[in-house]
Design a protein around this motif. Structure first.
Motif, short mmCIF file in Angstrom:
data_model
loop_
_atom_site.label_atom_id
_atom_site.label_comp_id
_atom_site.label_asym_id
_atom_site.label_seq_id
_atom_site.Cartn_x
_atom_site.Cartn_y
_atom_site.Cartn_z
N CYS A 164 41.62 -23.64 26.04
CA CYS A 164 43.00 -23.92 25.66
C CYS A 164 43.02 -24.81 24.42
O CYS A 164 42.26 -25.77 24.31
N SER A 165 43.92 -24.51 23.50
CA SER A 165 43.90 -25.12 22.18
C SER A 165 44.44 -26.53 22.15
O SER A 165 44.20 -27.27 21.20
N ALA A 166 45.20 -26.94 23.17
CA ALA A 166 45.80 -28.27 23.11
C ALA A 166 46.15 -28.74 24.51
O ALA A 166 46.16 -27.96 25.47
N HIS A 167 46.41 -30.05 24.63
CA HIS A 167 46.88 -30.60 25.90
C HIS A 167 48.25 -30.02 26.21
O HIS A 167 49.02 -29.65 25.33
N GLY A 168 48.59 -29.95 27.49
CA GLY A 168 49.87 -29.38 27.89
C GLY A 168 49.78 -27.91 28.21
O GLY A 168 50.76 -27.31 28.66
N TYR A 169 48.62 -27.30 27.97
CA TYR A 169 48.40 -25.89 28.31
C TYR A 169 47.80 -25.79 29.70
O TYR A 169 47.10 -26.69 30.17
N GLN A 170 48.06 -24.68 30.38
CA GLN A 170 47.47 -24.41 31.68
C GLN A 170 46.89 -23.00 31.69
O GLN A 170 47.24 -22.16 30.86
N CYS A 171 45.98 -22.77 32.65
CA CYS A 171 45.48 -21.42 32.85
C CYS A 171 46.59 -20.61 33.53
O CYS A 171 47.34 -21.14 34.34
N ALA A 172 46.66 -19.33 33.21
CA ALA A 172 47.75 -18.53 33.77
C ALA A 172 47.34 -17.08 33.97
O ALA A 172 46.56 -16.52 33.20
N ALA B 292 45.79 -25.66 36.88
CA ALA B 292 45.25 -26.61 35.91
C ALA B 292 43.83 -27.03 36.22
O ALA B 292 43.44 -28.18 36.04
N ILE B 293 43.00 -26.09 36.68
CA ILE B 293 41.58 -26.32 36.92
C ILE B 293 40.80 -25.25 36.17
O ILE B 293 41.27 -24.11 36.06
#
Length: 208
Positions: A39-47, A94-95
């Motif tokens: 993920c390119s930045a904080h605030g992103y989650q796996c989906a 978010a893991i």
């Protein structure tokens, strides 16, 4: 000693907070192979994302994919143009590599009482009954050849949020506006073919 600890913290912390996810984009054959995406930045989650398109109430396409998304995209969102409706279900976690399972199929929606204009033929004055969590009216300007055309309909609030809307604008270009209130997307214009918006929308979901 404290300085050394600070240096190690600066070097190691960004990596510690970088989320790694499964990325999977469907191929023309319908298959899908997982690869790794950071993920390119904080605030992103796996989906895990599922986009289903309906025409006349019948399912015409069902795409499933996996990637990183901003948290604001998590949940269910939809765009309804009357003749076609597109529902995106985004299930987040978010893991590292937690997005292993495919997203669920959305529940069947019923009219929610809100009404917007949509385009039926050359005029955009037909009434559309919004469904599910579609609580905004939308107007999308599309450039087809040298002509400017309009698509109108209903959309859910997630699709109209500042973050998601900005990403959609960046992916498909043109003007994409939302408003609240029955028939707030008024004024008639020449309508555009749905594929002018659907194909870029799929690309936005797949590559975000």
């Amino acid at each position: 000693m404290h300085l050394l600890t600070l240096i190690f913290g600066i070097v190691l912390l960004p990596g510690a907070y970088t989320l790694r996810c499964n990325k999977c984009i469907p191929t023309s054959s319908g298959g899908c192979v997982n690869t790794e995406k950071i993920c390119s930045a904080h605030g992103y989650q796996c989906a895990s994302v599922r986009m289903i398109s309906y025409a006349g109430g019948l399912k015409v396409s069902d795409l499933q994919m996996k990637s990183c998304v901003v948290q604001e995209q998590c949940g269910e969102t939809s765009i309804n143009f009357g003749l076609g409706r597109h529902v995106i279900t985004t299930e987040c976690c978010a893991i590292d590599f937690c997005n292993t399972k495919p997203a669920s199929e959305p529940s069947r929606h019923t009219p929610n009482g809100k009404k917007c204009y949509h385009c039926n033929g050359p005029k955009c004055t037909a009434t559309l009954n919004c469904e599910g969590n579609e609580d905004h009216c939308i107007t999308k300007t599309v450039i087809s050849g040298e002509k400017q055309k309009i698509i109108k309909g209903c959309a859910s609030s997630k699709m109209c949020s500042s973050t998601v809307n900005a990403e959609i604008k960046g992916a498909i270009g043109g003007t994409f506006t939302c408003c609240q209130g029955d028939y707030c997307n008024s004024a008639s214009s020449t309508s555009a073919g749905l594929l002018l918006l659907v194909a870029p929308l799929v690309s936005f979901v797949m590559f975000s």
